[in-house]
Design an enzyme around this catalytic site. Structure first.
Site, PDB file in Angstrom:
ATOM      1  N   HIS A 235       5.029   0.287  -0.232  1.00 23.40           N
ATOM      2  CA  HIS A 235       5.741  -0.614   0.671  1.00 23.40           C
ATOM      3  C   HIS A 235       4.692  -1.650   1.091  1.00 23.40           C
ATOM      4  O   HIS A 235       3.631  -1.702   0.478  1.00 23.40           O
ATOM      5  CB  HIS A 235       6.340   0.159   1.860  1.00 23.40           C
TER       6      HIS A 235
ATOM      7  N   HIS B 192       0.846  -1.204   0.000  1.00 23.68           N
ATOM      8  CA  HIS B 192       0.000   0.000   0.000  1.00 23.68           C
ATOM      9  C   HIS B 192       0.879   1.252   0.000  1.00 23.68           C
ATOM     10  O   HIS B 192       2.091   1.193   0.119  1.00 23.68           O
ATOM     11  CB  HIS B 192      -1.006   0.003   1.166  1.00 23.68           C
TER      12      HIS B 192
ATOM     13  N   CYS C 137       5.876   6.389   4.615  1.00 22.77           N
ATOM     14  CA  CYS C 137       4.680   5.597   4.290  1.00 22.77           C
ATOM     15  C   CYS C 137       4.075   6.015   2.957  1.00 22.77           C
ATOM     16  O   CYS C 137       3.219   5.324   2.411  1.00 22.77           O
ATOM     17  CB  CYS C 137       3.621   5.751   5.376  1.00 22.77           C
TER      18      CYS C 137
ATOM     19  N   HIS D   4       3.100  -4.904   4.086  1.00 19.23           N
ATOM     20  CA  HIS D   4       2.990  -5.448   5.440  1.00 19.23           C
ATOM     21  C   HIS D   4       2.469  -6.882   5.421  1.00 19.23           C
ATOM     22  O   HIS D   4       1.783  -7.289   4.481  1.00 19.23           O
ATOM     23  CB  HIS D   4       2.011  -4.620   6.279  1.00 19.23           C
TER      24      HIS D   4
ATOM     25  N   ASP E   3      -5.292 -10.428  -0.165  1.00 19.03           N
ATOM     26  CA  ASP E   3      -4.005 -11.124  -0.009  1.00 19.03           C
ATOM     27  C   ASP E   3      -3.157 -11.046  -1.272  1.00 19.03           C
ATOM     28  O   ASP E   3      -3.636 -11.337  -2.370  1.00 19.03           O
ATOM     29  CB  ASP E   3      -4.239 -12.593   0.363  1.00 19.03           C
ATOM     30  N   HIS E   4      -1.890 -10.671  -1.095  1.00 19.31           N
ATOM     31  CA  HIS E   4      -0.943 -10.512  -2.206  1.00 19.31           C
ATOM     32  C   HIS E   4      -1.464  -9.503  -3.232  1.00 19.31           C
ATOM     33  O   HIS E   4      -1.312  -9.676  -4.430  1.00 19.31           O
ATOM     34  CB  HIS E   4      -0.600 -11.849  -2.861  1.00 19.31           C
TER      35      HIS E   4
ATOM     36  N   GLU F 241      -1.145  -4.124  11.655  1.00 18.78           N
ATOM     37  CA  GLU F 241      -0.365  -3.752  10.464  1.00 18.78           C
ATOM     38  C   GLU F 241       1.075  -4.214  10.640  1.00 18.78           C
ATOM     39  O   GLU F 241       1.739  -4.663   9.713  1.00 18.78           O
ATOM     40  CB  GLU F 241      -0.429  -2.248  10.261  1.00 18.78           C
TER      41      GLU F 241
END
Lengths: 140, 135
Positions: A45, A20, A39, A47, A85-86, A130
């Site tokens: 980047h 994100h 950020c 998580h 996811d991914h 997160e």
């Protein structure tokens, strides 16, 4: 409902990995960098998100369940994991096109997705990590 | 011989994608890890050095200095970055955890004082997946 019915909370843990960028499109890059720091990296980047879904209610006398955990697992997989996811939360999901994908906003989106699939007589609460040290909960 | 480990962490985006292959082949081999628009992880990095304690300080190496070296040469380059696009020492490489651990070893090895012996890099991509590299 009689006063002596005991409520129990059941929890389902899941996880998903996503990229994100915290970014307000109304601001220029300079202001985004000033407010959101690293950020807001333009190349994103990511998580490992940990998700805890809490469902609270009175156990069903027929089954002994508050909610069938297999059903809760399936709903969470369909509504959250398959969508997030991914993925790149900003680019690959419909929910953050006009909404900053902060942990706060993500947890509200997840709550709304799950709330629509879970019996309204059951209470719902969602906690989202997160990182190991940063987490949010909704409703507060 | 004593082993000393320092733990640092960083968050980054990446994808597993071989530019020499078609999109179909990438998806076949790497599955959802090949997602074009990236995904990401919270990485935990364990750096272990080895040697004998200095008789004057009792230290193998000043862990504060070790932390500074790791942060300056590794964390600042990786944290909140895109591993495929933003990191000079990953350019042209596949961004697997294996390759990242090897690259971190190479970067650190060049930066540590000659007296400090690097023993191993342990890199967690998720709490359930990690790799180790011993040079």
């Amino acid at each position: 409902m009689s006063g002596n019915e005991k409520k129990v909370a059941v929890f389902r843990k899941e996880h998903f990995n996503a990229a994100h960028r915290i970014f307000n499109p109304k601001w220029d890059d300079q202001k985004n960098a000033a407010v959101f720091g690293k950020c807001s990296n333009p190349n994103y980047h990511g998580h490992n998100y940990e998700l805890i879904v809490q469902v609270t209610g009175v156990t069903d006398p027929e089954t002994g369940y508050v909610m069938d955990m297999k059903a809760l697992s399936r709903i969470t997989a369909e509504e959250v994991l398959e969508k997030f996811d991914h993925k790149n939360l900003n680019l690959d999901t419909e929910y953050f096109r006009d909404l900053n994908p902060t942990a706060e906003n993500i947890v509200i989106v997840i709550y709304d997705l799950l709330r629509a699939r879970i019996d309204l007589k059951l209470e719902l609460k969602v906690r989202l990590y997160e990182t190991e040290r940063n987490f949010v909960e909704y409703p507060a | 011989m004593v082993y000393l480990t320092r733990l640092e962490h960083f968050n980054a985006a990446h994808k597993l994608y071989n530019p020499g292959w078609s999109r179909e082949k990438n998806e076949e081999v790497f599955g959802k890890c090949a997602n074009e628009n990236w995904h990401g992880h919270n990485y935990d990095l364990y750096v272990t050095i080895k040697g004998d304690p200095d008789p004057d300080t009792g230290f193998l190496f000043d862990v504060k200095k070790l932390g500074e070296i790791i942060r300056e040469h590794i964390i600042e380059k990786l944290d909140h970055k895109n591993l495929n696009l933003d990191v000079d020492f990953m350019a042209g490489k596949m961004c697997s955890t294996e390759n990242l651990a090897i690259a971190i070893w190479q970067q650190l090895h060049a930066q540590l004082p000659p007296a400090v012996r690097l023993h191993g890099i342990k890199l967690y991509e998720t709490p359930r997946i990690y790799v180790e590299y011993f040079g």
